[in-house]
Structure formats: C-alpha cells, structure tokens
Design a protein around this motif. Structure first.
Motif: not given
Lengths: 194, 392
Positions: A89-116
């Motif tokens: 749902s977060l990815t969908k929300a990002a697409i709807e909002a019009g932002v795409s986030a590219y992240v490096v492979d080994d990053l843990r989701p809980e670190r990315i989530r607040p930023i996205v």
C-alpha cells in the motif's frame, strides 16, 4: 543511533526542492542532497553513492535512473524501486502521489519507511496544488468562451445578457452537453462564418 | 454500459494500435471505454502497470522479459498478450559523425547494416561512442549491441550507453551529450528536422522481424478477467489490421498528431507510416519497405522464440543461466491467450509457438491452424539464425 542515510532528491524546481528537503529533515537526521541538473543523471547519482533516490514520477529523466538498477561493476550497489511486499500500500501511495523512491539493496524497510512516508505527504501536496491550478485555468478558459458566445448571441439576436445565457443553457440541456461545450461550438461556427 | 480500461502509452508512432482502437471505435464495439494515459517515461509505464494504476500498456518488448528475469527496478509478473508492432526504430548520428562518415565514402543508403557498421567503426577512430537509447531494457539497446558487436565494436563494453527518453533525443544530440542514438519514430525524424544529425539505418536493417512493442497486462489480471482481456485483444487486433491495410494512413497520421497523443505535425508522423524517411538535414529521402509492421505476416503473434532471443541476449550480457532465462521469458509471451482469444476474429494462428529466428526469406509459407500464414522476412544482417532447440 543508526548511521545517517544519504538521500538524493532529483528536482529541477528550486522551490519544490527546498520544500521536499524541509519535510525530509523532519523525518530524521539524514544527509540530503538535491540534484537539479538532469543531463548525465545516472553518473551524477552514482558518483554520490546514495542510499535512497527520490524522483518525481512525471520527470522524463527518471528513465536514466533505471541504468542504476543494473550493477555492472562488482563494487556497484544495485538500486531498486522501493517495493516492500508487506507494504504494498505504501508503494501504491507513492505512485499515486507521484514520487518514486529508489533504494539500495540491503537497506532495511523500517529505515526507509519514514522517509518515503514524508516524501509521499509532500508530493501529494504538490499534486493537489497542480490539480487546483489546472482546474482554475480550465474554469477561466470556459468563462471566457461563454462570455464570447453570449456576446455573439446578444449581437446577432439583439437580446440581453441574461437571455443569451438562458439560450445557451437551454441548448446545453436539450443536447445533454455542457454549457461551455455549446459555447465553444458557437464560437467556432461564428469564426468559420465570419 | 462500457467497461472503463486505463491504458498507458508513450508518445511514439507505434502507439498507433491503441490510439486507433480508441479513435476508430474498435474498443467501443467491444464495449470498452479506453482511457489513454500519455506517460512521461518507460519506467512510469511499467510502474503504473505493476502497481495497478492502469490495466494495460504499450510496452517495450524486452521489459516484460527483464521483469520475468528479475532485472531492473521492479519485478512483477507481466504478460505480453500480443505484439503491437514489428520494427519501426531508427539509428542516427550527430552532424560531426555524419561528416566523418561522408568523408569516408559512406552514402547513407539506409539499408546495409554491414556497410554502415564498418563505416561507423572507422569514423569513430577508436574513441568510445556515446549512444542514446530510450531505456536499458529495449529492442533499441538489443539491436545496437548485436549490430555493433558484430561490426567489431564490442557493445556495451566499448561504448557509453546513455538512457534518453524518446522526446528528448533531439535535445541530447543538439546539446552534444550523445554522438549517436537508436530511437522509435518520429523522434529520429525530429533529430533530422532540427538539423542536429542524420539517420544511418532503420532498425529492421539489423533484424527484419524484431518485435518492438507489446500489449502488456498484469498476468494476474489476464487470469482474473478473461472476458475483458479477450475484448481488449480483439479491439487492438482489429486496430492493427486497420493500420496494416494502409489505406487510411493519412487519417492515422492526423489522429496521432493530436495534442493528446504526439502533439507534432502529421507530416513527420507520416514518414514512418509510409516508410519514406528524410535521412539528412539536406533533405535526402530514402524508401524503406516494411519500416514498421502492424499486421501482415501474423505480426501480432507473440512468438515465444522472440522472448527467448531477448532473454538469451540479456543472460549472456548479465551472466545469468541461459536455459533457465529463456524458459522463463518464453512463458511471458502468451501464445496461449492469443490462440484462445483471437481464434474467432479471423486472426491467422500459427501452428507452433516458436520458430527459427533469422534465416527466413520474405513470403515463406508456414503451418497454421487457421488462415494462411505467409511469414514476413526474418533475417539478421549477419545471416545468423537463432534456434531455440540449440540454445537450450
């Protein structure tokens, strides 16, 4: 305390870039850089070796970032669109909002989530502003066409402004069309006949 | 009540099947109300499709293959229901290379990939060429790598590949960011119009049967909505037939020219549709038969061997296991759905799902279940043949 994340925001508009950086600052103490020059975007990004890249979905230069998803050298860190299966749902929300986030492979989701999440909120605001602007412009255009059509009718039939508007409204109702569409046809026809 | 379907496209001549399906009423006849969404980039087309913002898309044929192999930003099961167009791209060079090529005696014949490749390698004089392609996973990239490597310029190793969205290709050439490019029409002609470069070859001179765009949907959607899938495929297939008949080319060019689609003059769009291209800013004109094909020779049939060719090329480049890659890719090109859903509209249904790629002269008859199948020319410029039986 985890290490700072290095985030790159690709944004050509200075105002927008500043607003995005502000909202990301609130989401955590990270190292944020803005790239506003899109030529050789892939090289510019890989030189800085970021953890996360944020880019407007409508930016045509976004395809350049896709190059980075292919790690061509052993030391390259491949990046991917932020797709956490449990957080679809977060990815969908990002697409709807019009932002795409590219992240490096080994990053843990809980670190990315607040930023996205912060980015989504900000991009949603941009989208609302853009939609409202487009809506205002459209309304203004329609207003102008209706005024011209009213003027044409008043002149041709010697009637008042209210009567002219009444005629347009009746024609629109009879044909199941919008008043602005009827007005547009009238203006076009008048242009052709004059 | 028509069923609404959102379909994304990139502003290119080969988006014509979707535009025609909508504008000429083929979709409406099937009870579909298409909402055509013009996309800013190929990655946004892919993401809108993968995450359910749209139901179907005009897509580069290698993208669903790359997604099946887990390469690139997003891995998600996507099906190629049918091929929308075969060929239709051009390779071009900037004004500096054009002058060098001419000085070396190259006549810009726009037909001989072997001669053009050798001439380009000489003109480059050992310096790495910077070449623009619209997307890392594209037939443009595959054809370039194939052609340059066979011409003595190992690619992508010895060239610099830059991703440039099609509408920005002319700007990138003019700004000196790239020396050469491969792009779908009308964006190559746009480079010629701006005087910044010349066209060296049509894509078909490298491989005359290269599947360029496909009609892509989420595999899950095709399984859950067989009725809508069938209606969409029939509408698009009829649009392709209408385009293939060729009689209404002017109408097609004018439709595509509208602001909602390409927003360019119909004249520049017509060049690809007629196969009569202006290749240099001086106005040299070249005729290219079969520049882009929408219908004839079962052009819409998604041969699984074509997916396998794409996968074999990617596997070799990225160090993936070849047999597994070609098998996974074959499953993405849905000959099964093509047979199931287009049997009743009069589409020619080939007897097989795979064929030899390369080594087929024009007008070769082949076994078919329905209709009479006359294959179009399918030749690689260096005469090689891709045989899946040998590949696996």
């Amino acid at each position: 305390m985890p290490e700072k994340l290095s985030i790159i925001v690709v944004e050509q508009d200075r105002e927008r870039a500043l607003m995005i950086v502000d909202s990301l600052m609130e989401a955590g103490d990270n190292d944020i850089q803005v790239i506003s020059e899109v030529s050789s975007l892939a090289r510019r990004i890989s030189e800085r070796n970021p953890d996360i890249v944020l880019v407007d979905i409508t930016n045509p230069s976004r395809d350049m970032i896709e190059e980075l998803t292919l790690a061509t050298a052993p030391l390259d860190r491949p990046v991917a669109m932020f797709v956490d299966q449990s957080e679809d749902s977060l990815t969908k929300a990002a697409i709807e909002a019009g932002v795409s986030a590219y992240v490096v492979d080994d990053l843990r989701p809980e670190r990315i989530r607040p930023i996205v999440t912060a980015a989504i909120a900000r991009y949603n605001m941009f989208r609302r502003m853009r939609d409202e602007l487009a809506e205002t412009r459209r309304a203004l255009e329609e207003r102008k066409v209706i005024d011209r059509a009213k003027g044409l009718l008043m002149k041709a039939r010697g009637i008042s402004e209210d009567e002219a508007y009444g005629l347009l409204r009746k024609a629109a109702m009879d044909q199941g069309r919008k008043i602005s569409e009827v007005a547009q046809s009238l203006v076009l026809a008048a242009d052709l006949l004059s | 009540m028509s069923a609404p379907l959102s379909v994304a496209f990139m502003p290119l001549v080969d988006a014509a099947p979707l535009v025609v399906a909508h504008e000429m009423g083929f979709a409406r006849e099937e009870g579909l109300a298409l909402e055509l969404v013009r996309a800013p980039s190929w990655s946004s087309v892919r993401d809108m499709l993968a995450f359910g913002r749209i139901e179907a898309a005009h897509m580069l044929s290698p993208v669903p293959v790359a997604m099946a192999l887990g390469i690139g930003g997003v891995a998600s099961p996507i099906s190629a229901l049918m091929v929308l167009s075969v060929n239709g791209t051009v390779i071009g060079v900037n004004a500096r290379l054009e002058a060098l090529l001419r000085a070396g005696g190259h006549g810009f014949g726009f037909d001989d990939a072997g001669a053009a490749g050798a001439a380009l390698v000489r003109a480059a004089r050992g310096a790495p060429l910077r070449i623009g392609v619209p997307f890392p996973f594209s037939m443009h990239a595959e054809l370039l790598y194939y052609w340059l490597s066979a011409s003595g310029m190992p690619a992508p190793q010895t060239v610099e590949i830059h991703t440039v969205p099609p509408p920005l290709m002319a700007d990138a050439i003019a700004a000196g960011e790239i020396d050469a490019f491969c792009v779908g029409e009308p964006w190559g002609s746009k480079v010629v119009e701006t005087g910044a470069g010349a066209l060296l070859l049509p894509g078909r001179a490298i491989w005359s049967a290269a599947p360029e765009k496909v009609l892509a949907v989420r595999s899950g959607w095709a399984a859950d909505e067989p009725e809508l899938t069938a209606r969409l495929m029939r509408a698009v297939w009829r649009a392709c037939r209408w385009l293939g008949e060729g009689g209404a080319r002017t109408t097609a060019a004018e439709m595509l020219a509208r602001p909602a689609y390409l927003n360019l003059s119909p004249e520049i769009i017509d060049r690809a549709l007629t196969g009569r291209l202006t290749v240099t800013p001086h106005g040299d004109s070249r005729e290219c038969r079969g520049f882009v094909a929408f219908h004839h020779g079962a052009a819409n049939y998604p041969w699984r061997s074509q997916a396998a060719w794409i996968a074999a090329r990617m596997a070799a480049r990225l160090g993936l296991e070849r047999a597994a890659a070609t098998e996974r890719a074959r499953a993405v090109f849905r000959t099964d759905l093509y047979r199931q859903h287009l049997r009743d509209v009069g589409a020619v249904l080939p007897g097989a799902s795979d064929r030899l790629e390369g080594g087929i002269a024009a007008g070769t008859a082949a076994p078919s279940q329905t209709g009479r199948l006359i294959l179009r020319e399918n030749l690689f410029f260096d005469g090689r043949i891709f045989d899946l039986g040998e590949a696996i």
